[in-house]
Structures are given as C-alpha cells and as structure tokens.
Scaffold this motif. Structure first.
Motif, short mmCIF file in Angstrom:
data_model
loop_
_atom_site.label_atom_id
_atom_site.label_comp_id
_atom_site.label_asym_id
_atom_site.label_seq_id
_atom_site.Cartn_x
_atom_site.Cartn_y
_atom_site.Cartn_z
N SER A 1 0.88 -1.17 0.00
CA SER A 1 0.00 0.00 0.00
C SER A 1 0.92 1.21 0.00
O SER A 1 2.13 1.08 0.19
N SER A 2 0.36 2.39 -0.16
CA SER A 2 1.21 3.57 -0.04
C SER A 2 1.43 3.85 1.44
O SER A 2 0.70 3.34 2.30
N ARG A 3 2.40 4.67 1.74
CA ARG A 3 2.64 4.97 3.15
C ARG A 3 1.53 5.86 3.74
O ARG A 3 1.48 6.08 4.94
N GLU A 4 0.66 6.35 2.88
CA GLU A 4 -0.46 7.16 3.36
C GLU A 4 -1.68 6.31 3.73
O GLU A 4 -2.71 6.84 4.16
N THR A 5 -1.58 5.00 3.56
CA THR A 5 -2.72 4.12 3.82
C THR A 5 -3.12 4.14 5.29
O THR A 5 -2.27 4.25 6.18
N HIS A 6 -4.40 4.03 5.53
CA HIS A 6 -4.95 4.10 6.89
C HIS A 6 -4.43 2.96 7.78
O HIS A 6 -4.23 1.84 7.32
N SER A 7 -4.27 3.29 9.05
CA SER A 7 -3.70 2.33 10.01
C SER A 7 -4.51 1.04 10.13
O SER A 7 -3.97 0.00 10.51
N SER A 8 -5.80 1.09 9.79
CA SER A 8 -6.61 -0.13 9.94
C SER A 8 -6.11 -1.25 9.03
O SER A 8 -6.30 -2.43 9.32
N ASN A 9 -5.45 -0.87 7.93
CA ASN A 9 -4.91 -1.90 7.04
C ASN A 9 -3.69 -2.59 7.66
O ASN A 9 -3.51 -3.80 7.50
N GLN A 10 -2.90 -1.81 8.37
CA GLN A 10 -1.78 -2.42 9.10
C GLN A 10 -2.31 -3.32 10.21
O GLN A 10 -1.82 -4.44 10.42
N LYS A 11 -3.33 -2.84 10.93
CA LYS A 11 -3.94 -3.68 11.97
C LYS A 11 -4.42 -4.99 11.38
O LYS A 11 -4.26 -6.05 11.96
N ALA A 12 -5.03 -4.90 10.19
CA ALA A 12 -5.55 -6.11 9.54
C ALA A 12 -4.39 -7.06 9.23
O ALA A 12 -4.47 -8.27 9.50
N VAL B 1 -6.58 9.27 4.33
CA VAL B 1 -7.10 9.96 5.50
C VAL B 1 -6.36 11.28 5.73
O VAL B 1 -6.95 12.25 6.22
N ASN B 2 -5.10 11.37 5.34
CA ASN B 2 -4.36 12.62 5.55
C ASN B 2 -4.81 13.72 4.62
O ASN B 2 -5.06 14.84 5.06
N THR B 3 -4.86 13.41 3.32
CA THR B 3 -5.06 14.49 2.35
C THR B 3 -6.15 14.22 1.31
O THR B 3 -6.38 15.04 0.43
N GLY B 4 -6.82 13.06 1.39
CA GLY B 4 -7.86 12.77 0.40
C GLY B 4 -7.31 12.31 -0.94
O GLY B 4 -8.04 12.25 -1.93
N ALA B 5 -6.04 11.95 -0.99
CA ALA B 5 -5.43 11.54 -2.26
C ALA B 5 -6.03 10.22 -2.75
O ALA B 5 -6.37 9.34 -1.96
N VAL B 6 -6.16 10.12 -4.08
CA VAL B 6 -6.67 8.90 -4.69
C VAL B 6 -5.55 8.29 -5.53
O VAL B 6 -5.00 8.95 -6.41
N PHE C 1 -13.98 6.80 3.02
CA PHE C 1 -14.90 7.89 2.68
C PHE C 1 -14.84 8.22 1.19
O PHE C 1 -15.85 8.42 0.54
N GLY C 2 -13.60 8.16 0.62
CA GLY C 2 -13.39 8.66 -0.74
C GLY C 2 -14.14 7.90 -1.81
O GLY C 2 -14.48 8.47 -2.85
N ALA C 3 -14.42 6.61 -1.58
CA ALA C 3 -15.12 5.84 -2.62
C ALA C 3 -16.44 6.49 -2.97
O ALA C 3 -16.89 6.44 -4.12
N LEU C 4 -17.05 7.15 -1.99
CA LEU C 4 -18.37 7.74 -2.22
C LEU C 4 -18.31 8.93 -3.17
O LEU C 4 -19.35 9.38 -3.67
N ALA C 5 -17.10 9.42 -3.46
CA ALA C 5 -16.98 10.52 -4.41
C ALA C 5 -17.38 10.07 -5.82
O ALA C 5 -17.55 10.92 -6.70
N VAL C 6 -17.60 8.77 -6.04
CA VAL C 6 -18.16 8.35 -7.34
C VAL C 6 -19.53 9.00 -7.55
O VAL C 6 -20.01 9.08 -8.68
N LEU C 7 -20.15 9.43 -6.47
CA LEU C 7 -21.47 10.05 -6.60
C LEU C 7 -21.38 11.50 -7.09
O LEU C 7 -22.40 12.11 -7.39
#
Ligand SMILES: *Cc1c(COP(=O)(O)O)cnc(C)c1O
Length: 485
Positions: free
Chosen positions: A185-196, A247-252, A275-281
């Motif tokens: 993942s990128s280093r900007e990935t949310h901590s929950s992925n590391q927990k997983a 989560v830091n900057t909203g980057a996709v 959250f960002g996935a919902l920007a498809v709307l």
C-alpha cells in the motif's frame, strides 16, 4: 432449590407512562438536532461531571424519568461535536434525524441479522445490491455491512489472503506458507490496514509501505520495483491495497493502473475507500476514481460520507464463493434447513466474523429511500465544493498557506509568520487547533505533512455552510495574530 416467588420481565408495568416519556425523548432529541448550530461545537467535560461516572453498579430500580434527567444533565451537553455544522475532525459523519429514527425502529424489532429467514436479511441484501450498482461491481458479487471501514478492510483482506494462499490457510494457518506472503500500500494508507495485516498473522512488516508522489498518491514505479524485488527474494506478493481517498489528504491512487498491475501479477486488488469511494457520486470526481469497479474487494463507510449514524460500513467482494469460503463455518446448531426459520438462502454470518449481527441495514435502506440517492450526490458534491472554497480562502489570505493540494473534501493548511522557524510554526498551529476546539468555535483536527503541522479539515458534514468556512478562516487568523503579537 427454592422457587422464585414472582416471575418478572423488563417490560414496563405501565406502558402509558413509558409511552409518554418515550415521546418526550423523541421530541427532545429532534429539538436537540434542530438547534445544534446554536451550541458550541465541543466543550470540555468538567471534572465534577466526569466524577459522576465513577459510581458502583446500581442494584435497585429507579424511575426511567430520573435516569433520563441524568442523561440530559451529564451526557447530552458533552458530545464529540460531530453532529455540529462546524465539525471537520478526523473523518466522522454527522448522522441524520431519519437515521436516528431508523436506529430506534431497528432496536425495537431487534432481529439478529446473522442469518435465518426474516425480512431484515432481505433489507441488507437489498442495500448491498444498491452499492454494487453504485460502484459498478457485478450483480453476483457479495458483501456485508460491518461496523465501519476498519472491519471492512479486515474482511476484504481476509478474503484476499485466503483466496490467494498457495495452501489451505484455514486449516494450516499462515505459519505453513511455503513462501512469505507480502502485500503493498502507499505509506499514506490508513492504520486499519496495518492492523488487519497484524491480525491476519502476516505481521506489519509484510505490509510494504510504498512512497508517494507530490500529490500523496502511491508512486507506481516504486511499487513495481518493490514487487519485483520481493519476488526475486522468493517472497509471495499477493495483494495491493489502493487508496480511494487517503485519510491525511484525500489523495486517490491511480486505481486503474493498480488494477492492471494486479491483473498482470496475479495479485488481489483491495481498495480502501472508507470515505473517498463515495466521491463516485459526484460527477466531477467520478473520473478520478476510474478503476474502482475493478476491485476484488472494496471497503467503504456509510457513517462517514453517507452521513449515516455510526456504526455502519460495508465490504464488497467480487467473488461470492471466495468470500464465503473465507468465513463460512456451519456447526450442527446453525444448520441451514429446507423449511421454517432456518431455511434462508443467504446466511450473512457466512460472510464475516460476527455471528449475531444488528439491523444496521434499516438505517441505510430508510435513509436512501427517504432522501433518494440524488440528495447524497448533491451533499457530497457540496462538500467537495466547500473544500475548494476553503482552499481558495486560504490561498487568498497572506497569513495562511495550503500544505497539500485540496483533494476531494480535505483541506490541510496553516497559519504562517514570515521568518518564524518550522518548529515554532508547528507549535503555533497546534495551539490554534486547540484554541478553536476549546472555545467551541469549530473542530478541525491535525496531521503532519512533510514535517509540517497542518490544520486539517475533512468535510463529511451535510450541515456545513460556506459561511462556516468564512468563520473558520477569520478565527484562525485572529487566533494566530493574538498568539504572535
Ligand atoms: C476512517 C477510515 C478507516 C477506518 O474506518 P472506521 O469506520 O473508522 O473503522 C479506514 N480507512 C480510511 C481511509 C478512513 O478514512
């Protein structure tokens, strides 16, 4: 054994009294929501109030009216603030009045949505189908409502691990892996992925954190080099996690290219789109999320940018059989029968960790039906526009500076003083954030970007208005001046 003299239930003795008080509670909460703008965004909890939560467990009954009064005095005035129009901390949604009422109805029915034949299961399957459509996943993909993005990532990554393992991982466990399994993942990935990764027994070191470009998106060349190096070293790269809104900057991340790499390398493609996935709307943003429809698993939240009451998130998985194979376990007491209550076709407990599951789906179903998807499209687009608006206000103010490109609904900025050292600027901006929070003005939170302390505004708030951002900018400048003159 002596028989109890009396059998009791926890239903009221007098339903009329309860009914009256229940109506009062609904009325009070609706007024509370209606008037939220008039209150401070947040206020500290006085020590004497905190003290009231140090009592021993109550043994005897007391009137619900008295308990409710305690709630009104000691709990209700000290919220986190996320229902307030000027709360933009972390990434937390606002909830809605309709969502609140739906929660009450769901609790009244109190079904267990783990399985069996009852309408709540159909409601959840309906909701899942809506989101498959929204994200362009196949109709026969599977899914599950979960507590939030963290659980959705854990579910997705569990399927990723199990489906790609070169051996029977459920029986033998990760220690039997012939080659060490690694994911990216990128280093900007949310901590929950590391927990997983940790919970899945892979270890945090197996999650390779790849550098990002100047827009905080994963560096594709660095990713490809890391995959090649791991392969050459005899490891097994099995999964890439793409970010749809960091989560830091909203980057996709470049999701389409990540999907290509996964396809080429035979890796699983998981997307954390909390959250960002919902920007498809948002018609403006959808093109940026191109490739999201190619996810093998997709995690997103409904309690952030769909404004649903906490908790509800969702995991979608492209392959029903792989999803089910990761979690299904059917002992005799859970046998799926031909008729009666156990005759259900789909047991949602076969798709996740929980057996007993709440009726989260009702608030989603009811909110979407009541407001319509178009209202969500509008509100999400509105938040994106507000972020751009705030970014422009920051650009226009000589005392302020954006610290990252405004992406999606996220703005990171700071107060600057010419000639002040970076360390002092960091301390000054930290004080400004605390002042804003403690004075009840607004709740942004913070992050560190390239060593710089940023005031971070994440807008998943359908109550915010442009003037709220005018006020934020005005107050940051006032507080900055006060602290430096
Ligand atoms: C919030 C968030 C999560 C975790 O979701 P929860 O609902 O808090 O469990 C994961 N990833 C990203 C990008 C997030 O913003």
């Amino acid at each position: 054994m002596e028989m109890l003299k009396q059998e009791i239930s926890l239903d009221p003795e007098n339903w009329d009294t309860l009914r009256q008080l229940g109506h009062q509670m609904v009325d009070d909460m609706l007024v509370y929501l209606e008037t939220v703008r008039e209150r401070p965004t947040w206020q500290p909890i006085p020590p004497e109030i905190k003290q009231r939560f140090q009592q021993p467990v109550p043994l005897d009954s007391q009137d619900l009216a008295a308990v409710y009064e305690e709630f009104q005095e000691n709990i209700l005035p000290y919220p986190l603030g996320n229902i307030h129009p000027r709360f933009w901390g972390w990434v937390i949604g606002t909830g809605t009045p309709v969502g609140m009422l739906a929660e009450m109805l769901a609790a009244g029915m109190n079904p267990n949505v783990g399985g069996a034949e009852h309408a709540a299961v159909d409601v959840e399957l309906q909701v899942l189908n809506w989101f498959k459509d929204i994200f362009g996943l196949p109709k026969d993909s599977s899914g599950l409502l979960v507590s939030g993005g963290s659980m959705a990532n854990l579910v997705g990554l569990t399927v990723a691990r199990n489906a790609t393992a070169e051996f029977d991982i459920r029986t033998e466990g990760v220690q039997a892996a012939p080659r060490k399994m690694v994911l990216y993942s990128s280093r900007e990935t949310h901590s929950s992925n590391q927990k997983a990764a940790e919970l899945l027994g892979l270890g945090s070191e197996a999650l390779r954190k790849i550098p990002v470009n100047e827009k905080f998106e994963i560096d594709i060349a660095a990713l490809e080099a890391a995959v090649a190096a791991d392969k050459a070293a005899g490891l097994y790269p099995f999964c890439i996690i793409g970010n749809a809104g960091t989560v830091n900057t909203g980057a996709v991340d470049d999701l389409d290219t990540l999907a290509d790499i996964c396809q080429r390398e035979g890796m699983w493609f998981h997307i954390d789109g909390a959250f960002g996935a919902l920007a498809v709307l948002s018609d403006d943003y959808r093109p940026l999320l191109k490739g999201i429809e190619r996810a093998d698993s997709l995690a997103f939240d409904l309690h952030k940018w769909m404004y649903m009451p906490i908790e509800v998130g969702c995991a979608l998985v492209r392959y029903d059989d792989k999803h089910r194979r990761a979690f299904s376990l059917t002992p005799d007491y859970l046998v799926h029968a031909e008729r009666g209550t156990s005759a259900a076709h789909t047991w949602l407990s076969d798709y996740g960790i929980q057996l007993s599951r709440g009726f989260r789906a009702l608030k989603v179903w009811m909110s979407l039906k009541t407001h319509g998807l178009n209202a969500y499209k509008h509100a999400i687009h509105q938040n994106i526009e507000q972020a751009r608006y705030l970014g422009a206000l920051v650009d226009a103010a000589p005392e302020l500076e954006n610290l990252a490109p405004v992406a999606m609904n996220l703005v990171c900025f700071r107060y600057v003083v010419p000639g002040m050292s970076e360390a002092d600027l960091n301390r000054l901006n930290e004080q400004i954030v605390w002042d804003l929070q403690e004075k009840g003005i607004a709740v942004p939170t913070s992050t560190i970007l390239n060593g710089r302390f940023a005031i971070r505004v994440a807008i998943t708030n359908h109550r915010s208005r442009r003037e709220d951002f005018d006020l934020l900018v005005q107050k940051v400048i006032e507080l900055g001046r006060e602290r430096t003159t």
